[in-house]
Design a protein around this motif. Structure first.
Motif, PDB file in Angstrom:
ATOM      1  N   TRP B 270       0.841  -1.208   0.000  1.00 43.32           N
ATOM      2  CA  TRP B 270       0.000   0.000   0.000  1.00 43.32           C
ATOM      3  C   TRP B 270       0.871   1.251   0.000  1.00 43.32           C
ATOM      4  N   TYR B 271       1.947   1.222   0.767  1.00 44.79           N
ATOM      5  CA  TYR B 271       2.785   2.411   0.887  1.00 44.79           C
ATOM      6  C   TYR B 271       3.554   2.695  -0.401  1.00 44.79           C
ATOM      7  N   ALA B 272       4.155   1.619  -0.966  1.00 49.48           N
ATOM      8  CA  ALA B 272       4.944   1.822  -2.186  1.00 49.48           C
ATOM      9  C   ALA B 272       4.045   2.182  -3.356  1.00 49.48           C
ATOM     10  N   ASP B 273       2.835   1.611  -3.357  1.00 46.40           N
ATOM     11  CA  ASP B 273       1.847   1.968  -4.372  1.00 46.40           C
ATOM     12  C   ASP B 273       2.350   1.697  -5.788  1.00 46.40           C
ATOM     13  N   LEU B 274       3.077   0.608  -5.983  1.00 49.91           N
ATOM     14  CA  LEU B 274       3.556   0.272  -7.326  1.00 49.91           C
ATOM     15  C   LEU B 274       2.497  -0.575  -8.026  1.00 49.91           C
ATOM     16  N   PRO B 275       2.140  -0.193  -9.242  1.00 53.40           N
ATOM     17  CA  PRO B 275       1.055  -0.912  -9.920  1.00 53.40           C
ATOM     18  C   PRO B 275       1.297  -2.414 -10.045  1.00 53.40           C
ATOM     19  N   GLU B 276       2.604  -2.824 -10.220  1.00 51.96           N
ATOM     20  CA  GLU B 276       2.839  -4.256 -10.407  1.00 51.96           C
ATOM     21  C   GLU B 276       2.640  -5.054  -9.124  1.00 51.96           C
ATOM     22  N   GLU B 277       2.484  -4.359  -7.985  1.00 46.90           N
ATOM     23  CA  GLU B 277       2.207  -5.070  -6.733  1.00 46.90           C
ATOM     24  C   GLU B 277       0.760  -4.867  -6.284  1.00 46.90           C
ATOM     25  N   THR B 278       0.262  -3.638  -6.483  1.00 49.93           N
ATOM     26  CA  THR B 278      -1.051  -3.323  -5.898  1.00 49.93           C
ATOM     27  C   THR B 278      -2.196  -4.052  -6.587  1.00 49.93           C
ATOM     28  N   PHE B 279      -2.008  -4.440  -7.853  1.00 47.85           N
ATOM     29  CA  PHE B 279      -3.151  -5.013  -8.571  1.00 47.85           C
ATOM     30  C   PHE B 279      -3.694  -6.259  -7.881  1.00 47.85           C
ATOM     31  N   TRP B 280      -2.780  -6.971  -7.192  1.00 53.46           N
ATOM     32  CA  TRP B 280      -3.196  -8.211  -6.509  1.00 53.46           C
ATOM     33  C   TRP B 280      -4.215  -7.908  -5.420  1.00 53.46           C
ATOM     34  N   PHE B 281      -3.942  -6.838  -4.647  1.00 56.08           N
ATOM     35  CA  PHE B 281      -4.886  -6.455  -3.593  1.00 56.08           C
ATOM     36  C   PHE B 281      -6.132  -5.792  -4.187  1.00 56.08           C
ATOM     37  N   LEU B 282      -5.905  -4.998  -5.235  1.00 58.33           N
ATOM     38  CA  LEU B 282      -7.050  -4.316  -5.848  1.00 58.33           C
ATOM     39  C   LEU B 282      -8.048  -5.348  -6.379  1.00 58.33           C
ATOM     40  N   HIS B 283      -7.503  -6.437  -6.946  1.00 56.68           N
ATOM     41  CA  HIS B 283      -8.383  -7.482  -7.458  1.00 56.68           C
ATOM     42  C   HIS B 283      -9.223  -8.067  -6.336  1.00 56.68           C
ATOM     43  N   ARG B 284      -8.623  -8.206  -5.150  1.00 54.31           N
ATOM     44  CA  ARG B 284      -9.357  -8.757  -4.011  1.00 54.31           C
ATOM     45  C   ARG B 284     -10.249  -7.703  -3.342  1.00 54.31           C
ATOM     46  N   TRP B 285     -10.321  -6.543  -3.954  1.00 55.26           N
ATOM     47  CA  TRP B 285     -11.206  -5.490  -3.446  1.00 55.26           C
ATOM     48  C   TRP B 285     -12.262  -5.182  -4.508  1.00 55.26           C
TER      49      TRP B 285
END
Lengths: 386, 396
Positions: B270-285
Motif C-alpha cells: 500500500w505504501y509503495a503503491d507500485l502498480p505491479e504489486e497493488t493489482f493483486w490487492f485491488l483485485h481482491r477489493w
C-alpha cells in the motif's frame, strides 16, 4: 520487651511439602498468609487459592489508552493540524498510522503493567517489612521453602498454627516480631540548625566562587564593539571619516574605462567587439525602444511625438549617420551630442553595443539595395517551402 | 513414586468415528468427481485449496512436534501423539498431489507456452516457473517432509516399548535439522502453489504469511482433537487445563503473528503503491471479493483475538472447541481468498457455485480417517518419554 508478633513462620524442605502446606493453610480459612520460595514453584497460585490477578485489567485499560492516544496523535498531527500529502496518500492514512498505534499500545500496556505491579500490587516501596533481615527470609532465599501466617488474620491462634506447621513437616518454626520502630526526628533543633548552616554555607560558597573567585568579565552585550560606524568620525584616524576614500586611479571591479570620454569629435573610436547575433539584436531592440525611440522614433526616422517641441531629433537614416562607424555611434551614446545627453549611466556597455547593432539593422532595412531584396526573397521562399 | 502414567490403558476410539470419516470422505470424493466433470477448472482450484489445507495441518503438526523437541518443552509431551497422528497426513501427500500434476494447465497461467512466448516477464521467470522443475520441487518437498516424519515418529513410537532416552536426543537432532528444511520447503510450496497462480505478482513475505496460517491451522486442529479426546476421557486424567492453556496461548500468539505478517505485507504494498504489486490487492477489493477480504480480517484476527484474550478463555474447553473450529474455517477462508480470485470466472467478483462447498467435506473426512487409523495402531500417550512425568505434573 518483646515486640508485637507479626507472624508465625515455618520452613519446609521441598516444593511438594510447601505446596501441601499452602493448600492446608488456605483450606483452614487463613487469608493473610504468604509463601516465600527461592524460585517460582508451579501450581502455587492454585494451592494458595488465590483469585486471578487483576493486573490484566490494568494492562488492558492502559493498552487501549495507548491505542486511543496513538489515534488522536496521528489524526490530529497528520490530518488536522498540519496536513501534508505524503506519497499521494490521504491525510487520514490509517494503514500508515497502525504501526504507531501498535507501538503506543504495547508501550503503555507494558509500562503500566510493570509500574502497576510495583506500585499497587507489591506496595513498593516498602522498606520495613517485618520479614526483612530475619533468618527465615535468609533461608527462603537459600534452599528452604517458607510460609508465614500473619497475626492480623482473623483465625490467628499461635499454638494451633505451630501445631499445624509441625504436623505438615516443618523443619523450623519462627516467631516473626515487628521490628523496633526507629524514628528519625526531622524537626529537632540541632537538625534544623544543621540544615540552615549547610544552606548558608553552600549557597555562600557558591556565590563567592562564581562571582568573585572565578569571575570572568562577561562579553559586554554587543554595545561596545570594535568597529567603525559608517559616515562617522574615525576612531583611529584623527580628523578623518570612518569611510576611506579610495586611492587615486582605483577602478571598480569589472569596470572598463572609456578612453574618449568628453571628446566632442574624436579622431579615433573603438571598434565593435560584439557580433550581431539574434540574441544580441533582441537585446538592442529592447534597449533602443526604451531609451532611444522616445526621440529618434521607433524606426529611427526622427519622427517621435517630441517633434516640434525641442530642436528636432535627427533621423538615423541620413547619409552622415549611415556613414558613422559603429564606434562613433557608441561614442555618441556614451558621450552625448548637442542636446542629447550621455546615456552612460542608464545603458551598460554591452547594451550600448547591442543598440549600435540594432541601429545598423534599422539603417539597412530602410535603405535596402536590390541585392538585399534578392536575399530577402530567397529567405521568404525558403520559409514558405517549409 | 508416581506410577500413574504406567496405569495408562489404551482405549480404542469409537468405531462410529470411522464410519463418519468414511462417509464424509466417500461423499467428498464422489461429489468432487461429479464437480470435476461439470466444471473442471473450478474443481481443480478447490482441490488445490484442499491440498494446501492438508499441507497446513500435516506439515504444521510436524513443525509443532519439532518445536517441542527443540525447545525441550514438557507440557506438550502427553499431547504429542495427537500431533503425530495429524502429521500422518504427510506421506499421503504423495497421492494427494497427483491430480494437481495432471491439471497444471488448468491452474497455472505460466504453464502455457503460448502465454510465455508473448510475455517478457514470464520469459524471465521461465527458468523457475516451468512444469518440470515445478514437479521436482513439489516432490522434493514431500520427500523431505516424509523422511523427517518417518524418522521422528518412528523414534517416538519405538520409545513406548524400549523407554530408551537416547531416542529423545536423536529426535531433538532430527527436529533441529528439520526446522531449516521446513522454512525453505513451506516457502517454496507457498510460492509455487499459490503465489505463482498470479505469476506477475510477487511478495517476499508470502512464504512467512502461509507459514503463519499453517501454524494457526495445525494448532487449531490439534486443540480440537485434544479437547474432543479429553471430553470423551481418552487422554490421561492428568492432562489438565494447564496443558490446554498452553495450546490456547500458542494459538493466540500465532493469530497475532498471522495478523502482523498479513498487515506487514499489505502495508508495504500500500505504501509503495507500485502498480505491479497493488493489482493483486485491488483485485481482491473488486465486487464481492471485498466481502471476503473484510471477512478474512474479522474471522482470522478480530474474533479469535477477542475470544482468546482473557486468561480463563485459554483454558475453557467450550471456548477452545469453538475457536479451533472457527480458526480452521478461517484458514480455509484464507486459502480460498489467496487462490480463488485467480480463476478467470471470478475476474470481477465472486461467483457462487455448490462445488466450493464440496471439498471441505472431503478434508474433514480425510483428516478424521487418517487420525482414526493411526490412533488405533498406536498409543495415545507416549508412555516411554522421559519427560512424561514432569509433563503430567505441569502447572502454570
Amino acid at each position: 520487651m518483646r515486640n508485637r508478633l507479626f507472624a508465625v513462620a515455618a520452613l519446609f524442605e521441598s516444593p511438594d511439602k510447601i505446596i501441601k502446606a499452602a493448600d492446608a493453610v488456605a483450606s483452614q480459612g487463613f487469608r493473610k498468609f504468604d509463601v516465600n520460595t527461592p524460585y517460582p514453584v508451579h501450581g502455587m497460585d492454585k494451592a494458595m487459592k488465590l483469585k486471578p490477578s487483576k493486573l490484566g485489567f490494568v494492562t488492558l485499560f492502559f493498552g487501549l489508552t495507548g491505542t486511543a492516544i496513538g489515534l488522536i496523535l496521528t489524526y490530529w498531527t497528520m490530518s488536522v493540524d498540519y496536513p501534508l500529502v505524503i506519497g499521494g496518500k490521504p491525510f487520514f492514512a490509517l494503514p500508515a498510522f497502525i504501526p504507531i498505534l501498535f507501538e503506543l499500545t504495547v508501550l503503555l500496556a507494558t509500562l503500566a503493567t510493570v509500574f502497576g505491579m510495583f506500585a499497587f500490587f507489591f506496595n513498593l516501596p516498602h522498606n520495613d517489612h517485618p520479614i526483612h533481615d530475619t533468618e527465615y527470609m535468609k533461608m527462603t532465599s537459600y534452599d528452604k521453602y517458607g510460609i508465614y501466617i500473619e497475626s492480623a488474620d482473623e483465625h490467628f491462634d499461635e499454638s494451633k498454627i505451630k501445631r499445624l506447621f509441625t504436623d505438615l513437616g516443618a523443619v523450623k518454626i519462627y516467631d516473626l516480631a515487628y521490628p523496633e520502630k526507629i524514628t528519625y526526628p526531622i524537626f529537632e533543633p540541632k537538625f534544623v540548625t544543621f540544615l540552615i548552616i549547610t544552606f548558608v554555607a553552600v549557597s555562600g560558597a557558591t556565590y563567592l566562587t562564581l562571582n568573585k573567585l572565578l569571575y570572568i568579565t562577561p562579553f559586554n552585550w554587543m554595545m561596545d564593539q570594535l568597529r567603525e560606524d559608517v559616515q562617522d568620525v574615525s576612531q583611529y584616524l584623527p580628523d578623518q571619516p570612518s569611510m576611506r576614500t579610495p586611492v587615486q586611479g582605483t577602478v571598480a571591479r569589472g569596470f572598463i574605462p572609456y578612453p574618449y570620454k568628453g571628446i566632442n569629435n574624436p579622431t579615433e573610436v573603438l571598434t565593435n567587439p560584439i557580433l550581431p547575433t539574434q540574441e544580441n539584436l533582441n537585446l538592442g531592440r529592447k534597449k533602443y525602444l526604451s531609451y532611444c525611440s522616445p526621440c529618434h522614433g521607433n524606426f529611427g526616422n526622427g519622427d517621435s511625438r517630441l517633434r516640434g517641441q525641442f530642436p528636432n531629433p535627427p533621423t538615423l537614416h541620413s547619409k552622415r549617420a549611415r556613414e558613422f562607424s559603429d564606434g562613433m555611434i557608441y561614442h555618441i551614446i556614451t558621450n552625448g551630442q548637442n542636446v542629447m545627453p550621455s546615456y552612460e549611466s542608464q545603458v551598460t556597455r554591452e547594451e550600448r553595443w547591442a543598440i549600435v547593432n540594432y541601429i545598423r539593422v534599422l539603417q539597412r532595412a530602410k535603405n535596402a539595395q536590390e541585392s538585399d531584396l534578392e536575399v530577402a526573397k530567397k529567405e521568404f521562399e525558403k520559409n514558405a517551402a517549409q | 513414586m508416581q506410577h500413574s502414567e504406567m496405569n495408562y490403558v489404551k482405549k480404542a476410539l469409537p468405531s462410529n468415528l470411522r464410519s463418519i470419516g468414511l462417509l464424509l470422505l466417500i461423499a467428498g470424493i464422489i461429489l468432487g468427481l461429479v464437480a470435476y466433470f461439470i466444471d473442471q477448472p473450478r474443481a481443480m482450484f478447490n482441490y488445490l485449496i484442499s491440498y494446501m489445507f492438508l499441507i497446513s495441518i500435516g506439515v504444521g503438526s510436524l513443525f509443532l512436534i519439532s518445536l517441542e523437541y527443540v525447545a525441550n518443552a514438557d507440557w506438550s509431551v502427553p499431547l504429542r501423539r495427537v500431533i503425530e497422528h495429524l502429521a500422518a497426513i504427510i506421506p499421503l501427500l504423495f497421492i494427494l498431489v497427483l491430480p494437481l500434476f495432471f491439471s497444471i494447465h488448468d491452474l497455472f497461467h505460466w504453464s502455457h507456452p503460448e502465454a510465455v512466448s508473448e510475455d517478457k516477464i514470464l520469459q524471465g521467470k521461465a527458468p523457475y516457473l516451468n512444469a518440470t522443475f515445478f514437479i521436482i520441487r513439489s516432490i522434493a518437498a514431500i520427500v523431505i517432509w516424509s523422511l523427517f516424519y518417518f524418522f521422528i515418529s518412528r523414534n517416538s513410537l519405538k520409545q513406548d516399548e524400549t523407554k530408551d532416552q537416547k531416542l529423545t536426543k536423536t529426535n531433538i537432532k532430527l527436529s533441529a535439522a528439520f526446522i531449516p528444511f521446513f522454512a525453505v520447503t513451506i516457502t517454496v510450496s507457498a510460492i509455487d502453489w499459490m503465489m505463482s497462480l498470479e505469476p506477475h505478482w510477487f511478495s517476499t513475505i508470502f512464504g512467512v504469511y502461509f507459514f503463519a496460517g499453517t501454524v494457526v491451522a495445525s494448532l487449531a486442529a490439534v486443540t480440537l482433537f485434544v479437547v474432543k479426546l479429553k471430553e470423551k476421557e481418552y487422554l490421561h486424567p492428568k492432562v489438565t487445563n494447564d496443558h490446554l492453556f498452553s495450546l490456547g496461548a500458542l494459538m493466540f500468539a500465532f493469530v497475532n503473528f498471522w495478523a502482523y505478517i498479513a498487515f506487514s505485507q499489505y502495508l508495504l504494498i500500500w505504501y509503495a503503491d507500485l502498480p505491479e504489486e497493488t493489482f493483486w490487492f485491488l483485485h481482491r477489493w473488486e465486487g464481492s471479493w471485498t466481502v471476503f477480504s473484510i471477512a478474512l480480517i474479522v474471522m482470522h484476527f478480530i474474533v479469535p483475538y477477542a475470544v482468546l484474550l482473557a486468561q480463563p478463555a485459554k483454558m475453557d474447553m467450550k471456548k477452545l472447541k469453538f475457536i479451533s473450529i472457527w480458526l480452521l474455517a478461517a484458514h480455509l477462508l484464507d486459502l480460498f481468498w489467496l487462490v480463488m480470485p485467480n480463476m478467470s470466472v471470478h475476474a470481477h467478483g465472486y461467483v457462487f457455485s455448490w462445488i466450493d462447498l464440496v471439498f471441505p467435506v472431503f478434508i474433514v473426512g480425510f483428516v478424521i480417517l487418517v487420525f482414526y487409523y493411526r490412533a488405533n495402531k498406536t498409543n495415545l500417550l507416549p508412555s516411554g518419554d522421559p519427560k512424561l512425568n514432569r509433563a503430567l505434573d505441569f502447572h502454570i
